[in-house]
Design a protein around this motif. Structure first.
Motif, short mmCIF file in Angstrom:
data_model
loop_
_atom_site.label_atom_id
_atom_site.label_comp_id
_atom_site.label_asym_id
_atom_site.label_seq_id
_atom_site.Cartn_x
_atom_site.Cartn_y
_atom_site.Cartn_z
N GLY A 1 -4.48 5.53 6.40
CA GLY A 1 -3.18 4.56 6.25
C GLY A 1 -3.52 3.10 6.73
N GLY B 1 -3.08 -0.37 9.01
CA GLY B 1 -2.23 -1.38 9.19
C GLY B 1 -2.63 -3.00 8.58
N SER B 2 -2.45 -3.78 9.34
CA SER B 2 -2.95 -5.23 8.96
C SER B 2 -4.16 -5.64 9.75
N GLY C 1 -8.26 -2.15 -0.19
CA GLY C 1 -6.98 -1.73 0.69
C GLY C 1 -6.58 -3.03 1.02
N SER C 2 -5.34 -3.52 0.24
CA SER C 2 -4.85 -4.67 0.60
C SER C 2 -3.59 -4.57 1.55
N GLU D 1 -2.12 -9.20 4.04
CA GLU D 1 -2.28 -10.28 5.18
C GLU D 1 -3.81 -10.78 5.37
N GLU E 1 -4.88 -1.63 -3.78
CA GLU E 1 -4.20 -1.20 -2.71
C GLU E 1 -3.58 0.21 -3.59
N SER E 2 -3.83 1.52 -2.85
CA SER E 2 -3.67 2.68 -3.59
C SER E 2 -2.13 3.07 -3.33
N ARG F 1 3.25 -0.42 -0.41
CA ARG F 1 2.46 -1.56 0.09
C ARG F 1 1.93 -2.66 -0.53
N ARG G 1 -12.34 2.59 -6.04
CA ARG G 1 -13.44 3.26 -6.52
C ARG G 1 -13.54 3.35 -8.08
N PHE H 1 -14.62 -7.42 1.38
CA PHE H 1 -14.02 -6.80 2.65
C PHE H 1 -13.61 -5.45 2.66
N ASP I 1 -12.06 -2.43 3.69
CA ASP I 1 -10.85 -2.12 4.45
C ASP I 1 -9.99 -0.86 4.12
N ALA I 2 -10.49 -0.06 3.30
CA ALA I 2 -9.96 1.33 2.92
C ALA I 2 -10.80 2.59 3.11
#
Ligand SMILES: C[S@@+](CC[C@H](N)C(=O)[O-])C[C@H]1O[C@@H](n2cnc3c(N)ncnc32)[C@H](O)[C@@H]1O
Length: 161
Positions: A3, A5-6, A28-29, A33, A49-50, A54, A76, A89, A91-92
């Motif tokens: 899940g 956050g930022s 993962g947007s 931010e 972003e999935s 969000r 992916r 980056f 991040d997911a």
């Protein structure tokens, strides 16, 4: 999948420095931010972003960033056709479960992974083993705050010397 956050403000600053002038991607947007920080200096950014809710928040935050493409779905499936990238980056979720992410990097491209506990041994730490032991990469760990770390790994343009 996490899940999450930022990203931290310190991490956003680091991303803005590393992204300068580069073709960038973010897995993962979340709420946009980190993407906004990357976009502040990047030549371009594709961020995925999935979670549609969000992604809607991120889209609003990024609406004035003309160099950003925000995609809703699974990175992916969506990023391989957009690469290669000069900065990724990641991040997911757990990077160690997705070593194919390295294939998204252009030669010399940077892969950035944050949210790490500082100064852990490489052996036994799945994400560090991937980033420090993959022969395609040259990695360094940096402190982002006194209690958090990131690893930055460059895709080699030739084998280790
Ligand atoms: C830690 S948050 C991202 C924070 C953001 N990068 C930032 O710096 O502000 C992780 C996000 O990844 C998303 N995510 C998880 N798996 C994903 C996947 N396979 N493809 C796209 N997004 C994913 C989650 O929904 C979550 O919003």
């Amino acid at each position: 999948m996490t899940g999450g956050g930022s990203s931290l403000p310190e991490m956003q600053r680091l991303l803005a420095v590393l992204a300068a002038g580069k073709r960038c991607a973010e897995t993962g947007s979340a709420f946009g931010e980190g993407a906004l920080a990357i976009a502040s200096t990047a030549a371009s950014l594709v961020t995925v972003e999935s979670d549609p809710e969000r992604a809607a928040v991120a889209r609003e935050r990024l609406r004035q960033a003309s160099n950003v493409e925000l995609l809703v779905g699974d990175w992916r499936e969506l990023l391989p056709q957009r690469g290669p990238f000069e900065l990724l980056f990641f991040d997911a979720g757990r990077l160690a479960e997705f070593p194919d992410a390295i294939d998204l990097l252009a030669p010399g491209g940077l892969l950035v992974k944050d949210d790490l506990t500082p100064v852990r041994a490489v052996d036994g730490d799945a994400v560090r083993e991937l980033l420090f032991r993959d022969p395609r990469l040259l990695a360094v760990e940096v402190l982002t705050t006194p209690t958090t770390a990131a690893v930055i790994a460059a895709r080699r343009t030739s084998g280790p010397r």
